[in-house]
Design an enzyme around this catalytic site. Structure first.
Site, PDB file in Angstrom:
ATOM      1  N   ASP A   1       0.679  -1.136   0.203  1.00  0.00           N
ATOM      2  CA  ASP A   1       0.073  -0.193  -0.262  1.00  0.00           C
ATOM      3  C   ASP A   1       1.172   0.957  -0.188  1.00  0.00           C
ATOM      4  O   ASP A   1       0.467   2.024   0.492  1.00  0.00           O
ATOM      5  CB  ASP A   1      -1.297  -0.182   1.489  1.00  0.00           C
ATOM      6  CG  ASP A   1      -0.291  -0.122   2.886  1.00  0.00           C
ATOM      7  OD1 ASP A   1       0.918   0.045   2.308  1.00  0.00           O
ATOM      8  OD2 ASP A   1      -1.043   0.428   3.697  1.00  0.00           O
ATOM      9  N   SER A   2       1.531   1.012  -0.474  1.00  0.00           N
ATOM     10  CA  SER A   2       2.855   2.618  -0.344  1.00  0.00           C
ATOM     11  C   SER A   2       2.665   3.059  -1.061  1.00  0.00           C
ATOM     12  O   SER A   2       2.894   4.066  -2.176  1.00  0.00           O
ATOM     13  CB  SER A   2       4.488   1.817   0.340  1.00  0.00           C
ATOM     14  OG  SER A   2       4.762   0.619  -0.889  1.00  0.00           O
TER      15      SER A   2
ATOM     16  N   LYS B   1      -1.804  -9.286   2.894  1.00  0.00           N
ATOM     17  CA  LYS B   1      -0.685  -8.909   4.203  1.00  0.00           C
ATOM     18  C   LYS B   1      -1.773  -8.278   5.121  1.00  0.00           C
ATOM     19  O   LYS B   1      -2.444  -6.995   4.105  1.00  0.00           O
ATOM     20  CB  LYS B   1       0.789  -8.585   3.886  1.00  0.00           C
ATOM     21  CG  LYS B   1       1.355  -7.746   4.871  1.00  0.00           C
ATOM     22  CD  LYS B   1       3.007  -7.357   4.521  1.00  0.00           C
ATOM     23  CE  LYS B   1       3.272  -5.747   4.080  1.00  0.00           C
ATOM     24  NZ  LYS B   1       2.627  -5.238   4.652  1.00  0.00           N
TER      25      LYS B   1
ATOM     26  N   GLU C   1      -1.357  -5.326   8.603  1.00  0.00           N
ATOM     27  CA  GLU C   1      -0.445  -4.924   9.022  1.00  0.00           C
ATOM     28  C   GLU C   1      -0.714  -5.677  11.163  1.00  0.00           C
ATOM     29  O   GLU C   1      -2.445  -5.180  11.493  1.00  0.00           O
ATOM     30  CB  GLU C   1      -0.043  -3.166   9.715  1.00  0.00           C
ATOM     31  CG  GLU C   1       0.915  -3.373   8.004  1.00  0.00           C
ATOM     32  CD  GLU C   1       0.908  -1.410   7.643  1.00  0.00           C
ATOM     33  OE1 GLU C   1       0.240  -0.275   8.676  1.00  0.00           O
ATOM     34  OE2 GLU C   1       1.402  -0.954   6.689  1.00  0.00           O
TER      35      GLU C   1
ATOM     36  N   GLU D   1       9.300  -4.022   9.795  1.00  0.00           N
ATOM     37  CA  GLU D   1       9.957  -3.045  10.017  1.00  0.00           C
ATOM     38  C   GLU D   1      10.038  -2.205  10.850  1.00  0.00           C
ATOM     39  O   GLU D   1      10.023  -1.678  11.583  1.00  0.00           O
ATOM     40  CB  GLU D   1       8.856  -2.256   9.144  1.00  0.00           C
ATOM     41  CG  GLU D   1       9.253  -1.055   8.107  1.00  0.00           C
ATOM     42  CD  GLU D   1       8.878  -0.369   7.294  1.00  0.00           C
ATOM     43  OE1 GLU D   1       7.514  -1.421   7.300  1.00  0.00           O
ATOM     44  OE2 GLU D   1       8.156   0.920   6.514  1.00  0.00           O
TER      45      GLU D   1
ATOM     46  N   ASP E   1      -1.532  -6.161  -0.543  1.00  0.00           N
ATOM     47  CA  ASP E   1      -1.571  -5.679   1.194  1.00  0.00           C
ATOM     48  C   ASP E   1      -3.064  -5.260   1.282  1.00  0.00           C
ATOM     49  O   ASP E   1      -3.593  -4.354   0.939  1.00  0.00           O
ATOM     50  CB  ASP E   1      -0.216  -4.092   1.165  1.00  0.00           C
ATOM     51  CG  ASP E   1       0.548  -4.025   1.413  1.00  0.00           C
ATOM     52  OD1 ASP E   1       0.338  -4.543   3.224  1.00  0.00           O
ATOM     53  OD2 ASP E   1       1.254  -3.373   2.073  1.00  0.00           O
TER      54      ASP E   1
HETATM   55  O1  KIV Z   1       3.869  -0.927   1.693  1.00  0.00           O
HETATM   56  C1  KIV Z   1       4.994  -1.022   1.565  1.00  0.00           C
HETATM   57  O2  KIV Z   1       5.450  -1.321   0.202  1.00  0.00           O
HETATM   58  C2  KIV Z   1       4.914  -2.261   2.100  1.00  0.00           C
HETATM   59  C3  KIV Z   1       6.604  -2.519   2.596  1.00  0.00           C
HETATM   60  C4  KIV Z   1       7.628  -1.587   2.515  1.00  0.00           C
HETATM   61  C5  KIV Z   1       6.524  -3.730   3.725  1.00  0.00           C
HETATM   62  O3  KIV Z   1       4.709  -2.600   3.321  1.00  0.00           O
END
Ligand code: KIV
Length: 275
Positions: free
Chosen positions: A49-50, A118, A120, A187, A88
């Site tokens: 989600d970056s 994924k 968090e 992280e 994510d």
């Molecule tokens: O959103 C993302 O790119 C991430 C990575 C930094 C692990 O969660």
């Protein structure tokens, strides 16, 4: 009849089985063309989600939606053939209840064809992780710095810099592993903490600004390519694409202004009729 693929895509159990073995190579990707390049060298491609910050210029990942993740997840699946693609779950799509998490995860898996999702969070997400895994959703955990919590933690600072702060992060990591996640991202934590967690949990740890002792490493592709304007301190640059793109764009603009582009006059030469 189904078409035969000559490459088998890696699965969550394949990655789970790599604990303590050959380092697991992971990168983020949000596009088909970068996924194609990453696929040749990476075991896991994360549609992180970056993308909210990297592609859309947002200040945080909080505004990212499930639809954005699905669109880019599809692109990455189209561009890759071998790597496990993990998508994510964005903020607000899974924290409300286990049922909400399952509905969102099922949508992501059905609509993208990805192999895992994924989430968090540590202890607070353990029940949800177990619920998802029991229902056929492979889950990668994410502990340490959890960027979706930016509004409660206040900054993107590294976690566990004082030894006194280690215990809750270790408890988070154990909870994620015990809940059935197949791997977890750690992280931005102090190096000895990343190392300790890796020794404590039975699933692979994927470090980002954590420790070289982690079972694998991940970076945001644009960060390590030198394309992101602001990057975390721990990012090692493996490329310098930003300045190189700028040079190319500048040259192009100069050529257009000087009427030197499109170059050879006869890009589409006129057809001359034979008499
Ligand atoms: O959103 C993302 O790119 C991430 C990575 C930094 C692990 O969660």
């Amino acid at each position: 009849m189904s078409a035969q693929r000559d490459t088998r895509r890696l699965t969550a159990p394949d990655i789970r089985a790599r604990k303590g073995g050959e380092p697991i190579v992971c990168l983020t990707s949000y596009h088909a063309h970068t996924a194609r390049i990453a696929d040749a060298y990476c075991d896991v491609i994360l549609v992180g989600d970056s993308l909210g910050m990297v592609m859309h210029g947002l200040e945080t990942t909080v505004p990212v939606t499930l639809d954005m993740m699905i669109l880019q997840g599809l692109a990455v699946m189209r561009g890759s053939a071998r790597a496990l693609v993990v998508v994510d779950m964005p903020f607000g799509s899974y924290e409300g209840s286990k049922e909400q998490a399952f509905a969102s995860a099922a949508r992501v898996m059905k609509e993208t064809g990805c192999g895992a999702i994924k989430v968090e969070g540590g202890r607070r997400m353990a029940e949800t992780i177990a619920f998802l895994v029991e229902r056929g959703v492979p889950v990668m955990g994410h502990v340490g710095l959890t960027p979706q919590a930016i509004n409660t933690i206040g900054s993107f600072r590294a976690q566990g810099r004082d030894e006194a702060d280690w215990a809750p992060i270790e408890a988070d990591a154990r909870a994620v592993a015990d809940a059935g996640a197949f791997a977890m991202v750690i992280e931005a934590v102090a190096e000895p903490l990343g190392r300790r967690i890796t020794g404590q949990v039975a699933i692979p740890t994927i470090g980002i600004g954590a420790s070289v002792a982690c079972d694998g490493q991940i970076l945001v592709l644009e960060d390590m390519l030198g394309l992101s304007p602001r990057v975390p301190k721990f990012v090692k640059r493996f490329g310098d694409l930003g300045p190189s793109i700028e040079r190319a764009v500048k040259t192009y603009a100069e050529e257009v202004r000087a009427r030197r582009f499109p170059g050879p006059e006869n890009v589409y030469p006129m057809r001359t009729k034979k008499p």
